[in-house]
Motif scaffolding. Structure first.
Motif, PDB file in Angstrom:
ATOM      1  N   ASP A   9       0.886  -1.170   0.000  1.00  0.00           N
ATOM      2  CA  ASP A   9       0.000   0.000   0.000  1.00  0.00           C
ATOM      3  C   ASP A   9       0.922   1.217   0.000  1.00  0.00           C
ATOM      4  O   ASP A   9       1.599   1.487   0.989  1.00  0.00           O
ATOM      5  CB  ASP A   9      -0.882   0.024   1.253  1.00  0.00           C
ATOM      6  CG  ASP A   9      -1.912  -1.098   1.232  1.00  0.00           C
ATOM      7  OD1 ASP A   9      -1.817  -1.998   0.383  1.00  0.00           O
ATOM      8  OD2 ASP A   9      -2.814  -1.064   2.091  1.00  0.00           O
ATOM      9  N   GLU A  11       1.471   5.072  -0.085  1.00  0.00           N
ATOM     10  CA  GLU A  11       0.622   6.216   0.260  1.00  0.00           C
ATOM     11  C   GLU A  11       1.248   7.083   1.351  1.00  0.00           C
ATOM     12  O   GLU A  11       2.166   6.657   2.035  1.00  0.00           O
ATOM     13  CB  GLU A  11      -0.702   5.674   0.799  1.00  0.00           C
ATOM     14  CG  GLU A  11      -0.469   4.819   2.056  1.00  0.00           C
ATOM     15  CD  GLU A  11      -1.541   3.794   2.382  1.00  0.00           C
ATOM     16  OE1 GLU A  11      -2.478   3.620   1.588  1.00  0.00           O
ATOM     17  OE2 GLU A  11      -1.426   3.172   3.446  1.00  0.00           O
ATOM     18  N   HIS A  88      -5.368   0.859  -5.107  1.00  0.00           N
ATOM     19  CA  HIS A  88      -5.744   0.998  -3.703  1.00  0.00           C
ATOM     20  C   HIS A  88      -6.302   2.407  -3.623  1.00  0.00           C
ATOM     21  O   HIS A  88      -5.872   3.273  -4.371  1.00  0.00           O
ATOM     22  CB  HIS A  88      -4.470   0.842  -2.863  1.00  0.00           C
ATOM     23  CG  HIS A  88      -4.647   1.056  -1.396  1.00  0.00           C
ATOM     24  ND1 HIS A  88      -5.690   0.503  -0.679  1.00  0.00           N
ATOM     25  CD2 HIS A  88      -3.912   1.746  -0.493  1.00  0.00           C
ATOM     26  CE1 HIS A  88      -5.564   0.840   0.596  1.00  0.00           C
ATOM     27  NE2 HIS A  88      -4.502   1.603   0.738  1.00  0.00           N
ATOM     28  N   HIS A  90      -7.950   5.607  -0.887  1.00  0.00           N
ATOM     29  CA  HIS A  90      -8.423   6.103   0.405  1.00  0.00           C
ATOM     30  C   HIS A  90      -9.461   7.180   0.172  1.00  0.00           C
ATOM     31  O   HIS A  90      -9.150   8.282  -0.262  1.00  0.00           O
ATOM     32  CB  HIS A  90      -7.252   6.640   1.223  1.00  0.00           C
ATOM     33  CG  HIS A  90      -6.543   5.556   1.965  1.00  0.00           C
ATOM     34  ND1 HIS A  90      -6.973   5.103   3.190  1.00  0.00           N
ATOM     35  CD2 HIS A  90      -5.469   4.800   1.631  1.00  0.00           C
ATOM     36  CE1 HIS A  90      -6.177   4.127   3.593  1.00  0.00           C
ATOM     37  NE2 HIS A  90      -5.265   3.913   2.667  1.00  0.00           N
ATOM     38  N   HIS A 321       3.572  -1.828   4.069  1.00  0.00           N
ATOM     39  CA  HIS A 321       3.405  -0.377   4.009  1.00  0.00           C
ATOM     40  C   HIS A 321       4.790   0.245   3.995  1.00  0.00           C
ATOM     41  O   HIS A 321       5.400   0.380   5.055  1.00  0.00           O
ATOM     42  CB  HIS A 321       2.588   0.131   5.210  1.00  0.00           C
ATOM     43  CG  HIS A 321       1.128  -0.198   5.107  1.00  0.00           C
ATOM     44  ND1 HIS A 321       0.632  -1.431   5.415  1.00  0.00           N
ATOM     45  CD2 HIS A 321       0.078   0.545   4.704  1.00  0.00           C
ATOM     46  CE1 HIS A 321      -0.690  -1.433   5.213  1.00  0.00           C
ATOM     47  NE2 HIS A 321      -1.044  -0.242   4.779  1.00  0.00           N
TER      48      HIS A 321
HETATM   49 ZN   LIG Z   1      -3.835   2.416   2.508  1.00  0.00          ZN
END
Ligand SMILES: [Zn+2]
Length: 366
Positions: A9, A11, A88, A90, A321
């Motif tokens: 992920d 970000e 992905h 958000h 992450h």
């Molecule tokens: Zn995320």
């Protein structure tokens, strides 16, 4: 054979904070260097809502344009190097303000809280962004895999149908056993019907397995239970690191303020790290949260479950992450061992989706 999909992920922090070079660009380059050494092809899953929001505000803020251009360049470079890029997003970026160099994200964190039209629009726009970015490199590139923000996928009357309608073939959000209940997010994946193998989900509730073939498959995000011994060891190491940071003398704070920090630091460490370790040992298979011994325990658990499935080949999805990676040496050692293991092969999410549609990977139904 275990087909292992390493996913990331990619970000900023959930509230939009963080230095993008430090927590996105640099760790991506560092990961790619490791993967290149061991011939691992993996999948980066950028939060594309973040990038679309940067683009939306870039007219008034040249620094956002610069960052967004570098973001594109990193995604293209990773793709050109053989990694996959999948989606992905958000949803909290859907209502954003940018003031004095800071983001204020006011959208709901959970996609489950949006009406069908608006969530479908967000996902479709983000998917288009990736395809426009990567098809100039590879005409056949398609965005086929999805992970929901904070894993919020189920239950929903419409989310899975929306994903299928816009061409998403596999979802990788379902981490069986996961439970979260706070003001922003309420998720309960403690009673998922399939916890390890790919399955066709009931279209209104991905926690249940469908009785028939569906237009989208769920490939669970792996989870495991770490031994109490390793969990406690890791938590104590983290607690020590935090306390060390907490008692660093600062020029602005007096003795009193430091003592307060120290006390609340200890309480926080107990609540967040020690108490959960005594009670439960559940982990989403997120490499950024694991040290090397826990990664080994995760792999042992995957091997046990693959063995007992009695299938020739089993796909397993792990996450990571890059902004939170703690044990870089452990990660490198782990990837090196995986690359040498005879029962493990790396697979991208596009590769995984292909093997599902070709029938090479079985997909469960009831
Ligand atoms: Zn995320």
């Amino acid at each position: 054979m275990i087909y292992l999909a390493l996913t990331h992920d990619w970000e900023l922090r959930g509230n939009g904070s963080g230095d993008i070079e430090e927590i996105q660009f640099e760790p991506m380059r560092r990961l790619m260097a490791i993967y290149e050494k061991f011939g691992a092809r993996t999948t980066f899953m950028p939060d594309v809502m973040q990038q679309i929001t940067f683009r939306k505000f870039q007219g008034q803020h040249p620094e956002l344009k610069r960052a967004a251009d570098i973001w594109d360049e990193h995604a293209r470079t990773a793709y050109a190097a053989g990694h996959d890029i999948q989606l992905h997003l958000h949803s909290q970026w859907s209502d954003a303000r940018y003031e004095d160099g800071r983001w204020q994200l006011r959208g709901a964190w959970s996609l489950l809280k949006y009406a069908r039209d608006s969530s479908e629009q967000m996902i479709a726009e983000a998917k288009r962004y990736l395809e426009n970015l990567l098809q100039p490199i590879d005409r056949d590139y398609r965005c086929v895999a999805f992970r929901a923000s904070a894993l919020a996928l189920a239950p929903s009357t419409h989310l899975l149908s929306s994903l299928a309608a816009i061409g998403i073939e596999i979802d990788v959000s379902m981490a069986a056993g996961f439970y979260l209940h706070n003001e922003t997010l309420q998720l309960d994946y403690r009673h998922c019907e399939e916890t390890f193998l790919p399955y066709y989900p009931r279209m209104d509730d991905a926690r249940s397995v469908s009785e028939k073939r569906e237009p989208i498959a769920c490939v669970p995000l792996n989870h495991f239970y770490g031994s109490r011994r390793e969990v406690t060891k890791q938590n104590l190491a983290l607690a020590a690191a935090r306390l060390n940071r907490g008692v660093q003398p600062s020029k602005t704070s007096g003795q009193r303020a430091q003592l307060d920090t120290q006390t609340s630091g200890v309480a926080r460490v107990y609540e967040k790290l020690i108490e959960p370790a005594l009670k439960r040992k559940y982990f989403v298979s997120d490499l950024s949260r694991l040290n090397y011994p826990l990664m080994r325990e995760m792999l042992a658990s995957i091997r046990r479950r693959a063995q007992s499935s009695n299938l020739d080949s089993v796909p397993v999805v792990l996450t990571n992450h890059p902004k939170d990676i703690r044990d870089w040496d452990g990660l490198e050692r782990f990837v090196s061992e995986l690359s040498k293991a005879e029962d493990v092969e790396f697979i991208t999410l596009s590769g995984l989706a292909e093997k599902i549609s070709s029938g090479e990977f079985q997909v469960k139904m009831k």
